[in-house]
Design a protein around this motif. Structure first.
Motif, PDB file in Angstrom:
ATOM      1  N   TYR A 127      -2.822   1.884  -2.046  1.00 45.29           N
ATOM      2  CA  TYR A 127      -1.487   1.994  -1.447  1.00 45.29           C
ATOM      3  C   TYR A 127      -1.360   1.043  -0.263  1.00 45.29           C
ATOM      4  O   TYR A 127      -0.345   0.337  -0.122  1.00 45.29           O
ATOM      5  CB  TYR A 127      -1.236   3.432  -1.027  1.00 45.29           C
ATOM      6  CG  TYR A 127       0.052   3.654  -0.250  1.00 45.29           C
ATOM      7  CD1 TYR A 127       1.267   3.122  -0.679  1.00 45.29           C
ATOM      8  CD2 TYR A 127       0.048   4.419   0.914  1.00 45.29           C
ATOM      9  CE1 TYR A 127       2.444   3.332   0.032  1.00 45.29           C
ATOM     10  CE2 TYR A 127       1.218   4.639   1.630  1.00 45.29           C
ATOM     11  CZ  TYR A 127       2.407   4.089   1.182  1.00 45.29           C
ATOM     12  OH  TYR A 127       3.566   4.293   1.899  1.00 45.29           O
ATOM     13  N   GLN A 128      -2.395   0.989   0.576  1.00 45.94           N
ATOM     14  CA  GLN A 128      -2.354   0.089   1.730  1.00 45.94           C
ATOM     15  C   GLN A 128      -2.317  -1.364   1.286  1.00 45.94           C
ATOM     16  O   GLN A 128      -1.612  -2.203   1.881  1.00 45.94           O
ATOM     17  CB  GLN A 128      -3.564   0.334   2.634  1.00 45.94           C
ATOM     18  CG  GLN A 128      -3.531  -0.450   3.940  1.00 45.94           C
ATOM     19  CD  GLN A 128      -2.304  -0.137   4.778  1.00 45.94           C
ATOM     20  OE1 GLN A 128      -2.005   1.026   5.047  1.00 45.94           O
ATOM     21  NE2 GLN A 128      -1.564  -1.170   5.176  1.00 45.94           N
ATOM     22  N   GLU A 129      -3.040  -1.690   0.217  1.00 50.52           N
ATOM     23  CA  GLU A 129      -3.012  -3.062  -0.316  1.00 50.52           C
ATOM     24  C   GLU A 129      -1.597  -3.414  -0.780  1.00 50.52           C
ATOM     25  O   GLU A 129      -1.142  -4.553  -0.583  1.00 50.52           O
ATOM     26  CB  GLU A 129      -3.997  -3.190  -1.481  1.00 50.52           C
ATOM     27  CG  GLU A 129      -5.463  -3.135  -1.069  1.00 50.52           C
ATOM     28  CD  GLU A 129      -6.406  -3.106  -2.273  1.00 50.52           C
ATOM     29  OE1 GLU A 129      -5.904  -3.217  -3.413  1.00 50.52           O
ATOM     30  OE2 GLU A 129      -7.619  -2.978  -2.066  1.00 50.52           O
ATOM     31  N   CYS A 130      -0.920  -2.449  -1.384  1.00 59.55           N
ATOM     32  CA  CYS A 130       0.456  -2.685  -1.829  1.00 59.55           C
ATOM     33  C   CYS A 130       1.386  -2.900  -0.635  1.00 59.55           C
ATOM     34  O   CYS A 130       2.248  -3.797  -0.651  1.00 59.55           O
ATOM     35  CB  CYS A 130       0.947  -1.512  -2.677  1.00 59.55           C
ATOM     36  SG  CYS A 130       0.142  -1.373  -4.287  1.00 59.55           S
ATOM     37  N   LEU A 131       1.222  -2.098   0.407  1.00 64.17           N
ATOM     38  CA  LEU A 131       2.028  -2.276   1.619  1.00 64.17           C
ATOM     39  C   LEU A 131       1.785  -3.649   2.239  1.00 64.17           C
ATOM     40  O   LEU A 131       2.722  -4.324   2.694  1.00 64.17           O
ATOM     41  CB  LEU A 131       1.694  -1.180   2.632  1.00 64.17           C
ATOM     42  CG  LEU A 131       2.125   0.250   2.294  1.00 64.17           C
ATOM     43  CD1 LEU A 131       1.617   1.217   3.354  1.00 64.17           C
ATOM     44  CD2 LEU A 131       3.642   0.344   2.175  1.00 64.17           C
ATOM     45  N   ASN A 132       0.518  -4.060   2.239  1.00 60.21           N
ATOM     46  CA  ASN A 132       0.181  -5.380   2.786  1.00 60.21           C
ATOM     47  C   ASN A 132       0.848  -6.485   1.984  1.00 60.21           C
ATOM     48  O   ASN A 132       1.336  -7.480   2.548  1.00 60.21           O
ATOM     49  CB  ASN A 132      -1.337  -5.582   2.787  1.00 60.21           C
ATOM     50  CG  ASN A 132      -2.052  -4.640   3.747  1.00 60.21           C
ATOM     51  OD1 ASN A 132      -1.434  -4.050   4.634  1.00 60.21           O
ATOM     52  ND2 ASN A 132      -3.355  -4.493   3.580  1.00 60.21           N
ATOM     53  N   LEU A 133       0.877  -6.329   0.647  1.00 60.74           N
ATOM     54  CA  LEU A 133       1.499  -7.339  -0.210  1.00 60.74           C
ATOM     55  C   LEU A 133       3.002  -7.403   0.053  1.00 60.74           C
ATOM     56  O   LEU A 133       3.584  -8.509   0.091  1.00 60.74           O
ATOM     57  CB  LEU A 133       1.230  -7.005  -1.676  1.00 60.74           C
ATOM     58  CG  LEU A 133       1.779  -7.991  -2.713  1.00 60.74           C
ATOM     59  CD1 LEU A 133       1.216  -9.392  -2.490  1.00 60.74           C
ATOM     60  CD2 LEU A 133       1.462  -7.506  -4.136  1.00 60.74           C
ATOM     61  N   VAL A 134       3.632  -6.266   0.239  1.00 52.10           N
ATOM     62  CA  VAL A 134       5.069  -6.244   0.565  1.00 52.10           C
ATOM     63  C   VAL A 134       5.314  -7.025   1.846  1.00 52.10           C
ATOM     64  O   VAL A 134       6.263  -7.831   1.941  1.00 52.10           O
ATOM     65  CB  VAL A 134       5.570  -4.787   0.713  1.00 52.10           C
ATOM     66  CG1 VAL A 134       6.974  -4.754   1.308  1.00 52.10           C
ATOM     67  CG2 VAL A 134       5.554  -4.088  -0.641  1.00 52.10           C
ATOM     68  N   GLU A 135       4.458  -6.831   2.835  1.00 50.79           N
ATOM     69  CA  GLU A 135       4.626  -7.528   4.115  1.00 50.79           C
ATOM     70  C   GLU A 135       4.389  -9.026   3.962  1.00 50.79           C
ATOM     71  O   GLU A 135       5.166  -9.852   4.479  1.00 50.79           O
ATOM     72  CB  GLU A 135       3.658  -6.950   5.146  1.00 50.79           C
ATOM     73  CG  GLU A 135       3.800  -7.562   6.534  1.00 50.79           C
ATOM     74  CD  GLU A 135       2.861  -6.942   7.549  1.00 50.79           C
ATOM     75  OE1 GLU A 135       2.838  -7.425   8.693  1.00 50.79           O
ATOM     76  OE2 GLU A 135       2.137  -5.983   7.193  1.00 50.79           O
ATOM     77  N   ILE A 136       3.351  -9.398   3.231  1.00 54.85           N
ATOM     78  CA  ILE A 136       3.027 -10.811   3.033  1.00 54.85           C
ATOM     79  C   ILE A 136       4.181 -11.538   2.339  1.00 54.85           C
ATOM     80  O   ILE A 136       4.516 -12.683   2.680  1.00 54.85           O
ATOM     81  CB  ILE A 136       1.724 -10.948   2.207  1.00 54.85           C
ATOM     82  CG1 ILE A 136       0.522 -10.514   3.049  1.00 54.85           C
ATOM     83  CG2 ILE A 136       1.537 -12.382   1.710  1.00 54.85           C
ATOM     84  CD1 ILE A 136      -0.744 -10.330   2.238  1.00 54.85           C
ATOM     85  N   LEU A 137       4.809 -10.865   1.373  1.00 49.04           N
ATOM     86  CA  LEU A 137       5.894 -11.477   0.599  1.00 49.04           C
ATOM     87  C   LEU A 137       7.256 -11.353   1.288  1.00 49.04           C
ATOM     88  O   LEU A 137       8.261 -11.829   0.762  1.00 49.04           O
ATOM     89  CB  LEU A 137       5.964 -10.844  -0.798  1.00 49.04           C
ATOM     90  CG  LEU A 137       4.744 -11.072  -1.695  1.00 49.04           C
ATOM     91  CD1 LEU A 137       4.914 -10.356  -3.033  1.00 49.04           C
ATOM     92  CD2 LEU A 137       4.504 -12.560  -1.929  1.00 49.04           C
ATOM     93  N   GLY A 138       7.268 -10.706   2.438  1.00 50.95           N
ATOM     94  CA  GLY A 138       8.516 -10.576   3.190  1.00 50.95           C
ATOM     95  C   GLY A 138       9.550  -9.708   2.498  1.00 50.95           C
ATOM     96  O   GLY A 138      10.747  -9.977   2.555  1.00 50.95           O
ATOM     97  N   LEU A 139       9.075  -8.623   1.860  1.00 49.57           N
ATOM     98  CA  LEU A 139       9.975  -7.768   1.078  1.00 49.57           C
ATOM     99  C   LEU A 139      10.327  -6.464   1.790  1.00 49.57           C
ATOM    100  O   LEU A 139      10.857  -5.545   1.148  1.00 49.57           O
ATOM    101  CB  LEU A 139       9.327  -7.427  -0.270  1.00 49.57           C
ATOM    102  CG  LEU A 139       9.405  -8.476  -1.377  1.00 49.57           C
ATOM    103  CD1 LEU A 139       8.573  -8.034  -2.572  1.00 49.57           C
ATOM    104  CD2 LEU A 139      10.842  -8.725  -1.804  1.00 49.57           C
ATOM    105  N   GLU A 140      10.064  -6.384   3.091  1.00 45.99           N
ATOM    106  CA  GLU A 140      10.270  -5.114   3.793  1.00 45.99           C
ATOM    107  C   GLU A 140      11.687  -4.564   3.608  1.00 45.99           C
ATOM    108  O   GLU A 140      11.885  -3.346   3.553  1.00 45.99           O
ATOM    109  CB  GLU A 140       9.984  -5.260   5.291  1.00 45.99           C
ATOM    110  CG  GLU A 140       8.518  -5.517   5.618  1.00 45.99           C
ATOM    111  CD  GLU A 140       8.194  -6.995   5.736  1.00 45.99           C
ATOM    112  OE1 GLU A 140       8.910  -7.810   5.110  1.00 45.99           O
ATOM    113  OE2 GLU A 140       7.248  -7.348   6.461  1.00 45.99           O
TER     114      GLU A 140
END
Length: 504
Positions: free
Chosen positions: A353-366
């Protein structure tokens, strides 16, 4: 630990691994539907989980016809006996059969007495013969990792067998009246079912949603807990030999379940073929598709439209490949402004789940992608234009049927029964109905994004998919049909005359 005992006879005992009543959704909902849909039958449940910390408690209201509930955890070190010096038993060498797919499993390994009398837990844990047995396996497989790592890894692989046997023995001691055992998987639940079938001489029904062995193989191959790296391996697939032993172990647990079961059901024809390839006798197998209460989704059907929201409804775990969904939403937002929702529990694998949150942040999808946790599926479907699963393995996902019943087109990877549900396949008429969405390859964010874009921008295509999906569920996947199939099967296995029970 027994948490519920209404002191009534048990008609059907479910043995559940990691599902009802401690986890919501998927298989757990399927079990709940069978219990609620058969109020004239008394059910019991033995739940087997990993450890207590992995669950938040009972997640369902327990109906009156659930008369017995026993909750157990396989990996609780505090329950192990104190260490002592023992000679052990030569019988321990028979456990080698679990680690090779070339050998037949001896009948005594399928009996409770092997684990409670011949090779007790104390003998297995502390016997010198166990040490020699593990030494032999280590040398025979030319493993390069340190022996002490191998010792603890393989010891812990076998250890749950005794925990399962202990739970089964405790149930036998209670002398409960029992007419049928139903396990929704092979694995440890299927193994316990096999032990109880032989001990109590009652019928055993095995149902598989996904193929347990296949899913454990995916977990093992993706695991990084095995540190052996044999750069000179002759294995053409480069699979760590220790991982091969683990995979063989679960294949053989499956063979025990298939051999002991009186009837084996699957959700779709391809799954039945896989079961046969893994050792299930073909004459025992039968396909019974899932079904849903279609009228529940009428309110969604009235509101259905291609809203700019794509929802992945499922657990946030690696097998659902949520990361591919996140990437697809990013690609989609380079073309059109769309929201992505991940709807499902996030606590099963906090690291993922944390890896998914990190990916959302990296891709600027917040601002475009949200994790909503567990939600009422009807409420979610009212607000979305497309439902999706990007899984690497599935059985027959209920969420596909639920979405189609609400007139929401579906995009799914080509796994399990997803192609059959979306494109048809039960018969020629089913295929003629047409497409209820789009099937895409596994781990393909570009093709997945294109599928979302087409459905959200091509109104005519979206409308046709919506119409086809609803018709397909009405014709082939109604809850009444599903329930009647299991009522007939239960009656047949319990030796009672089947009758047209009123449907609820």
């Amino acid at each position: 630990m027994v948490v519920l005992d209404r002191n009534k006879k048990i008609d059907i005992l479910f043995i559940n691994e990691g599902t009802y009543p401690m986890v919501r959704g998927g298989v757990a909902d399927w079990i709940s539907q069978l219990i609620l849909g058969n109020p004239d039958i008394n059910f019991g449940v033995i739940f087997i989980g990993s450890s207590e910390d992995d669950y938040e408690g009972i997640r369902y209201d327990l109906p009156e016809n659930l008369v017995f509930l026993d909750i157990n955890y396989l990996f609780e070190e505090a329950n192990l006996p104190k260490s002592k010096e023992l000679q052990g038993s030569d019988e321990v060498y028979k456990l080698k059969h679990f680690l090779s797919v070339k050998k037949n499993i001896p009948e005594e390994l399928k009996t409770l007495q092997f684990y409670t009398e011949k090779v007790t837990l104390e003998k297995f844990l502390y016997g010198r013969k166990t040490w020699y047995f593990l030494e032999d396996i280590y040398l025979e497989n030319n493993l390069e990792l340190p022996f002490i790592e191998f010792f603890w890894t393989v010891r812990n692989l076998f250890l749950p067998l005794w925990k399962v046997a202990s739970i089964a023995e405790d149930f036998v001691r209670r002398k409960k009246s029992l007419r049928l055992i139903h396990s929704p998987s092979t694995g440890y639940a299927g193994f316990m079912s096999s032990l109880l079938k032989k001990e109590l001489n009652v019928p055993f029904l095995l149902t598989e949603h996904g193929i347990y062995v296949k899913e454990r193989k995916i977990d093992i191959l993706n695991s990084d807990i095995f540190r052996s790296k044999d750069i000179f391996s002759t294995n053409p697939f480069g699979i760590d030999p220790l991982k091969v032993l683990w995979i063989n172990f679960f294949i053989n647990l499956g063979k025990i379940s298939y051999g002991c079961a009186d009837k084996i059901t699957s959700l779709y024809e391809d799954a039945r073929k896989v079961q046969i390839s893994l050792g299930a006798p073909s004459e025992k197998t039968e396909v019974i598709p899932n079904g849903i209460k279609i009228e529940k989704f009428n309110v969604v059907l009235k509101m259905a439209s291609p809203k700019p929201v794509v929802a992945l409804i499922g657990r946030v775990v690696p097998i659902k490949d949520v990361k591919t969904f996140i990437k697809a939403v990013k690609l989609l937002n380079t073309k059109i402004d769309v929201k992505g929702w991940v709807v499902g529990p996030t606590d099963e694998d906090p690291e993922y789940y944390q890896e998914c949150l990190n990916l959302v942040e990296i891709l600027g999808l917040e601002g475009n992608l949200e994790f909503l946790g567990f939600q009422n599926v009807v409420d979610v479907l009212k607000e979305v234009g497309v439902s999706t699963l990007t899984s690497i393995s599935e059985g027959m996902p209920l969420v596909v049927l639920e979405s189609l019943a609400g007139g929401i087109p579906f995009v799914a990877t080509d796994v399990g029964a997803c192609r059959q549900l979306i494109y048809g396949g039960l018969d020629e008429e089913d295929v003629k109905l047409g497409k209820a969405g789009i099937v895409v390859p596994v781990a393909s964010p570009f093709e997945t994004a294109r599928a979302y874009e087409r459905l959200l921008t091509d109104r005519a295509f979206w409308t046709n998919c919506s119409r086809v999906g609803r018709k397909r569920v009405e014709y082939y996947y109604s809850f009444d049909k599903f329930l009647l199939n299991y009522k007939r099967l239960y009656s047949s296995l319990m030796g009672t005359e089947w009758q047209e029970y009123p449907l609820n």
